[in-house]
Design an enzyme around this catalytic site. Structure first.
Site, PDB file in Angstrom:
ATOM      1  N   ASN A  35       9.138  -7.093  -5.887  1.00  0.00           N
ATOM      2  CA  ASN A  35       8.154  -7.276  -7.166  1.00  0.00           C
ATOM      3  C   ASN A  35       7.464  -5.885  -7.462  1.00  0.00           C
ATOM      4  OD1 ASN A  35       6.147  -7.728  -5.161  1.00  0.00           O
ATOM      5  ND2 ASN A  35       5.927 -10.007  -6.014  1.00  0.00           N
ATOM      6  N   SER A  37       4.765  -5.254  -6.053  1.00  0.00           N
ATOM      7  CA  SER A  37       3.034  -5.877  -5.906  1.00  0.00           C
ATOM      8  C   SER A  37       2.481  -4.739  -5.076  1.00  0.00           C
ATOM      9  CB  SER A  37       2.858  -7.084  -5.500  1.00  0.00           C
ATOM     10  OG  SER A  37       3.713  -7.488  -4.302  1.00  0.00           O
ATOM     11  N   LYS A  88       0.343  -8.238   3.187  1.00  0.00           N
ATOM     12  CA  LYS A  88       0.131  -7.909   4.638  1.00  0.00           C
ATOM     13  C   LYS A  88      -1.267  -7.491   4.911  1.00  0.00           C
ATOM     14  CE  LYS A  88       1.189  -3.142   4.493  1.00  0.00           C
ATOM     15  NZ  LYS A  88       1.835  -1.906   4.939  1.00  0.00           N
ATOM     16  N   SER A 128       5.372 -10.023  13.742  1.00  0.00           N
ATOM     17  CA  SER A 128       4.237  -9.178  14.041  1.00  0.00           C
ATOM     18  C   SER A 128       3.667  -9.624  15.509  1.00  0.00           C
ATOM     19  CB  SER A 128       3.433  -9.337  13.140  1.00  0.00           C
ATOM     20  OG  SER A 128       2.054  -8.539  13.623  1.00  0.00           O
ATOM     21  N   TYR A 153      -2.908 -14.513   7.143  1.00  0.00           N
ATOM     22  CA  TYR A 153      -2.029 -13.587   7.249  1.00  0.00           C
ATOM     23  C   TYR A 153      -1.137 -13.894   8.572  1.00  0.00           C
ATOM     24  CZ  TYR A 153       1.221  -9.541   8.577  1.00  0.00           C
ATOM     25  OH  TYR A 153       2.043  -8.715   8.888  1.00  0.00           O
ATOM     26  N   LYS A 157       2.622 -15.661   9.625  1.00  0.00           N
ATOM     27  CA  LYS A 157       3.747 -15.075  10.456  1.00  0.00           C
ATOM     28  C   LYS A 157       4.442 -16.407  11.341  1.00  0.00           C
ATOM     29  CE  LYS A 157       4.178 -11.203   8.516  1.00  0.00           C
ATOM     30  NZ  LYS A 157       5.665 -10.856   7.824  1.00  0.00           N
TER      31      LYS A 157
HETATM   32  P1  NAD Z   1       4.857  -3.414   2.193  1.00  0.00           P
HETATM   33  O1  NAD Z   1       3.679  -4.091   1.773  1.00  0.00           O
HETATM   34  O2  NAD Z   1       4.708  -1.643   2.091  1.00  0.00           O
HETATM   35  O3  NAD Z   1       5.926  -3.625   1.969  1.00  0.00           O
HETATM   36  C1  NAD Z   1       6.355  -5.172   1.513  1.00  0.00           C
HETATM   37  C2  NAD Z   1       6.787  -5.172   0.123  1.00  0.00           C
HETATM   38  O4  NAD Z   1       7.333  -6.328  -0.241  1.00  0.00           O
HETATM   39  C3  NAD Z   1       6.211  -4.329  -0.718  1.00  0.00           C
HETATM   40  O5  NAD Z   1       6.952  -3.229  -1.509  1.00  0.00           O
HETATM   41  C4  NAD Z   1       5.781  -5.554  -1.844  1.00  0.00           C
HETATM   42  O6  NAD Z   1       5.877  -4.942  -3.357  1.00  0.00           O
HETATM   43  C5  NAD Z   1       6.918  -6.419  -1.580  1.00  0.00           C
HETATM   44  N1  NAD Z   1       6.709  -7.853  -1.963  1.00  0.00           N
HETATM   45  C6  NAD Z   1       5.706  -8.408  -1.520  1.00  0.00           C
HETATM   46  N2  NAD Z   1       5.662  -9.895  -2.002  1.00  0.00           N
HETATM   47  C7  NAD Z   1       6.876 -10.127  -2.622  1.00  0.00           C
HETATM   48  C8  NAD Z   1       7.424 -10.767  -3.261  1.00  0.00           C
HETATM   49  N3  NAD Z   1       6.952 -12.221  -3.303  1.00  0.00           N
HETATM   50  N4  NAD Z   1       8.702 -10.684  -3.900  1.00  0.00           N
HETATM   51  C9  NAD Z   1       9.197  -9.484  -3.718  1.00  0.00           C
HETATM   52  N5  NAD Z   1       8.601  -8.278  -3.349  1.00  0.00           N
HETATM   53  C10 NAD Z   1       7.426  -8.727  -2.667  1.00  0.00           C
HETATM   54  O7  NAD Z   1       4.564  -3.767   3.729  1.00  0.00           O
HETATM   55  P2  NAD Z   1       5.361  -3.295   5.109  1.00  0.00           P
HETATM   56  O8  NAD Z   1       4.424  -2.567   6.029  1.00  0.00           O
HETATM   57  O9  NAD Z   1       6.664  -2.589   4.822  1.00  0.00           O
HETATM   58  O10 NAD Z   1       5.810  -4.723   5.959  1.00  0.00           O
HETATM   59  C11 NAD Z   1       6.956  -5.070   5.671  1.00  0.00           C
HETATM   60  C12 NAD Z   1       6.869  -6.613   6.482  1.00  0.00           C
HETATM   61  O11 NAD Z   1       6.649  -6.120   8.105  1.00  0.00           O
HETATM   62  C13 NAD Z   1       5.877  -7.616   6.069  1.00  0.00           C
HETATM   63  O12 NAD Z   1       6.500  -8.849   6.190  1.00  0.00           O
HETATM   64  C14 NAD Z   1       4.739  -7.364   7.013  1.00  0.00           C
HETATM   65  O13 NAD Z   1       3.987  -8.506   7.189  1.00  0.00           O
HETATM   66  C15 NAD Z   1       5.496  -7.116   8.370  1.00  0.00           C
HETATM   67  N6  NAD Z   1       4.660  -6.298   9.337  1.00  0.00           N
HETATM   68  C16 NAD Z   1       4.123  -5.160   8.853  1.00  0.00           C
HETATM   69  C17 NAD Z   1       3.366  -4.555   9.957  1.00  0.00           C
HETATM   70  C18 NAD Z   1       2.609  -3.060   9.705  1.00  0.00           C
HETATM   71  O14 NAD Z   1       1.722  -2.891  10.274  1.00  0.00           O
HETATM   72  N7  NAD Z   1       3.140  -2.459   8.559  1.00  0.00           N
HETATM   73  C19 NAD Z   1       3.317  -4.794  11.136  1.00  0.00           C
HETATM   74  C20 NAD Z   1       4.032  -6.253  11.604  1.00  0.00           C
HETATM   75  C21 NAD Z   1       4.846  -6.712  10.677  1.00  0.00           C
HETATM   76  C1  WQD Z   2      -5.431  -0.259  15.021  1.00  0.00           C
HETATM   77  C2  WQD Z   2      -6.612   0.190  15.772  1.00  0.00           C
HETATM   78  C3  WQD Z   2      -8.492  -0.671  15.247  1.00  0.00           C
HETATM   79  C4  WQD Z   2      -8.989   1.521  11.330  1.00  0.00           C
HETATM   80  C5  WQD Z   2      -2.841  -4.696  12.031  1.00  0.00           C
HETATM   81  C6  WQD Z   2      -2.686  -6.160  11.699  1.00  0.00           C
HETATM   82  C7  WQD Z   2      -1.604  -6.641  12.470  1.00  0.00           C
HETATM   83  C8  WQD Z   2      -0.297  -5.792  12.351  1.00  0.00           C
HETATM   84  C9  WQD Z   2      -0.664  -4.106  12.277  1.00  0.00           C
HETATM   85  C10 WQD Z   2       1.128  -6.832  10.419  1.00  0.00           C
HETATM   86  C11 WQD Z   2      -7.464  -0.952  16.093  1.00  0.00           C
HETATM   87  C12 WQD Z   2      -8.741   0.774  15.073  1.00  0.00           C
HETATM   88  C13 WQD Z   2      -8.493   0.996  12.380  1.00  0.00           C
HETATM   89  C14 WQD Z   2     -10.084   2.405  11.139  1.00  0.00           C
HETATM   90  C15 WQD Z   2     -10.238   2.157  13.649  1.00  0.00           C
HETATM   91  N1  WQD Z   2       0.186  -6.079  10.702  1.00  0.00           N
HETATM   92  N2  WQD Z   2      -9.149   1.363  13.687  1.00  0.00           N
HETATM   93  N3  WQD Z   2     -10.651   2.698  12.561  1.00  0.00           N
HETATM   94  O1  WQD Z   2      -5.416  -4.091  13.795  1.00  0.00           O
HETATM   95  O2  WQD Z   2      -3.801  -3.238  15.449  1.00  0.00           O
HETATM   96  O3  WQD Z   2      -3.169  -4.415  13.118  1.00  0.00           O
HETATM   97  O4  WQD Z   2      -1.615  -3.920  11.445  1.00  0.00           O
HETATM   98  O5  WQD Z   2       1.601  -7.575  10.963  1.00  0.00           O
HETATM   99  O6  WQD Z   2      -1.303  -7.940  11.993  1.00  0.00           O
HETATM  100  O7  WQD Z   2      -3.902  -6.675  12.219  1.00  0.00           O
HETATM  101  O8  WQD Z   2      -3.961  -2.185  13.005  1.00  0.00           O
HETATM  102  O9  WQD Z   2      -3.911  -0.064  12.050  1.00  0.00           O
HETATM  103  O10 WQD Z   2      -5.746  -1.641  11.358  1.00  0.00           O
HETATM  104  O11 WQD Z   2      -5.675  -0.762  13.927  1.00  0.00           O
HETATM  105  O12 WQD Z   2     -10.926   2.397  14.726  1.00  0.00           O
HETATM  106  O13 WQD Z   2     -10.402   2.780  10.194  1.00  0.00           O
HETATM  107  O14 WQD Z   2      -7.486   1.219  15.037  1.00  0.00           O
HETATM  108  O15 WQD Z   2      -9.838  -1.155  15.470  1.00  0.00           O
HETATM  109  O16 WQD Z   2      -7.964  -0.875  17.297  1.00  0.00           O
HETATM  110  P1  WQD Z   2      -4.254  -3.490  14.007  1.00  0.00           P
HETATM  111  P2  WQD Z   2      -4.904  -1.208  12.583  1.00  0.00           P
END
Ligand code: NAD
Ligand code: WQD
Length: 345
Positions: A35, A37, A88, A128, A153, A157
């Site tokens: 979408n 977003s 996220k 995650s 969030y 998960k």
């Molecule tokens: P992102 O925000 O870059 O990608 C998510 C995409 O989903 C976006 O393009 C957004 O527009 C789309 N979206 C959100 N809600 C929607 C909906 N209802 N319908 C259609 N599209 C929708 O995030 P990402 O970093 O690529 O993360 C992808 C997945 O991995 C997420 O489920 C996130 O929770 C999970 N994840 C991410 C991380 C991280 O650190 N990036 C870590 C662990 C898990």
């Molecule tokens: C990494 C480290 C901060 C920013 C988050 C979500 C987790 C997962 C991944 C989706 C930490 C430090 C950060 C800054 C800093 N996402 N930091 N200065 O917190 O491990 O995880 O993203 O599932 O659910 O919580 O990732 O990149 O925010 O931080 O010192 O400006 O960097 O304290 O130790 P995090 P992060």
């Protein structure tokens, strides 16, 4: 030869776009539903430039059952789903819990309800390492207990994992793979796609690259008084292309019936814990760019240290995180430079 058609929800996003590239390179057809977003449609062009193939794209909300049914009807032979679409931002989820519960849970329910109707054989779900909280044993493996979530969030998960497990155990005719990502970083080596956060980045790597570019004045390191060798927090930073490749293997396995269990869970990490200060040094070494940073107080809700035991993914999927940290950081920087050249950031 086309291997099959995969629906990638959130495929215009950071991890979804990299996974679409790897799926197409591996011979899958990809249908993206996003979408926009938290992304924009230019990403589809970037994917096409890398793979010379344009994924089919629908600008739809995954929570919109009518629209999703139309996608399945129109595409006819979708055999698997990778469900990335979700909100996220951890901090935002505390401010807007209903948005997070609605978006992240409804979308999964909608997809799982439609799967049997259209004969979809399996779903891969983006979970995650946040489900482990602060693990008692490090490195953490998949058998570690799930800890109470620290944010809405994180809770979505956990709830989504339970929805998947309960549904699979109820005897549905499809499979599921739950992938628990550690900290995904970096960009495609072509710098055609990468991470593009909205506004001020909350995550470490985009904050670092934007600081190095002069967009932010300095990086705040959140705490140097943790119980770690240098006092800063430790994470497991996993290259996004490595991560994307694991999805292709998981889909192959799910669709060819190799998985022994109907629902499988895998950690996707490197197995190496890296502190914030080590990461800053690695970034400077990899790019030759000096980073302005200062130590500030701890960030509320941060886990002290977490890194993966990736042996299950290594042994069962035959997947390893191959990229070196320095190369991954260089790819993140190359992407930031490209954003500047394009006048985006
Ligand atoms: P992102 O925000 O870059 O990608 C998510 C995409 O989903 C976006 O393009 C957004 O527009 C789309 N979206 C959100 N809600 C929607 C909906 N209802 N319908 C259609 N599209 C929708 O995030 P990402 O970093 O690529 O993360 C992808 C997945 O991995 C997420 O489920 C996130 O929770 C999970 N994840 C991410 C991380 C991280 O650190 N990036 C870590 C662990 C898990
Ligand atoms: C990494 C480290 C901060 C920013 C988050 C979500 C987790 C997962 C991944 C989706 C930490 C430090 C950060 C800054 C800093 N996402 N930091 N200065 O917190 O491990 O995880 O993203 O599932 O659910 O919580 O990732 O990149 O925010 O931080 O010192 O400006 O960097 O304290 O130790 P995090 P992060």
């Amino acid at each position: 030869m086309v291997k099959g058609k995969i629906l990638v929800t959130g495929g215009a996003g950071y991890i979804g776009s990299h996974t679409t590239v790897e799926l197409q390179n591996a011979g899958y057809d990809v249908v993206i539903v996003d979408n926009l977003s938290n992304s924009n449609a230019d990403v589809i062009d970037g994917i096409e430039r890398i793979t010379a193939k344009r994924p089919t794209f629908y600008k739809n909300d995954c929570n919109d059952r009518v629209a999703m049914r139309k996608v399945f009807e129109q595409e006819k032979d979708i055999c698997g789903i990778i469900h990335f679409a979700a909100s996220k931002a951890v901090g935002e989820s505390v401010q807007k819990p209903l948005l997070y519960y609605r978006n992240n849970i409804d979308s999964l329910l909608t997809l799982m309800e439609l799967m049997p109707e259209f004969g979809v054989k399996g779903i891969v779900f983006s979970s995650s390492c946040t489900v482990y909280g602060q693990p008692d044993i490090l490195p953490v493996d998949e058998t570690a207990p799930i800890k109470p979530a620290l944010s809405p969030y994180g809770n979505t998960k956990q709830i989504n994992e339970e929805i998947i497990k309960d549904t699979i155990h109820s005897g549905v005719d499809y499979k599921a793979v739950i992938l628990r990502y550690f900290n995904p970083i970096g960009a495609h080596p072509s710098a055609e796609i990468g991470e593009l956060p909205n506004g001020v980045p909350q995550n470490l790597i985009p904050y670092i690259t934007q600081t190095a570019m002069g967009i932010r004045k300095e990086l705040s390191v959140f705490g140097d008084d943790y119980n770690t060798p240098d006092g800063s927090c430790i994470r497991d930073y996993i290259n996004v292309v490595d991560l994307a490749k694991a999805h292709v293997i998981a889909v192959d396995r799910m669709l060819t019936g190799k998985s022994e269990e109907q629902v499988e869970v895998f950690n996707l990490g490197t197995g190496r814990g890296v502190s914030v200060l080590e990461l800053i040094n690695a970034f400077e070494a990899a790019t030759g760019v000096k980073l302005n940073y200062k130590i500030v107080g701890r960030r509320e809700g941060d886990i002290e240290k977490v890194w993966a035991n990736p042996e299950k993914a290594n042994n069962v999927l035959g997947w390893v995180a191959a990229e070196k940290l320095e190369d991954t950081l260089a790819s993140a920087w190359k992407w930031q430079v490209k954003l500047r050249e394009r006048g985006i950031m």
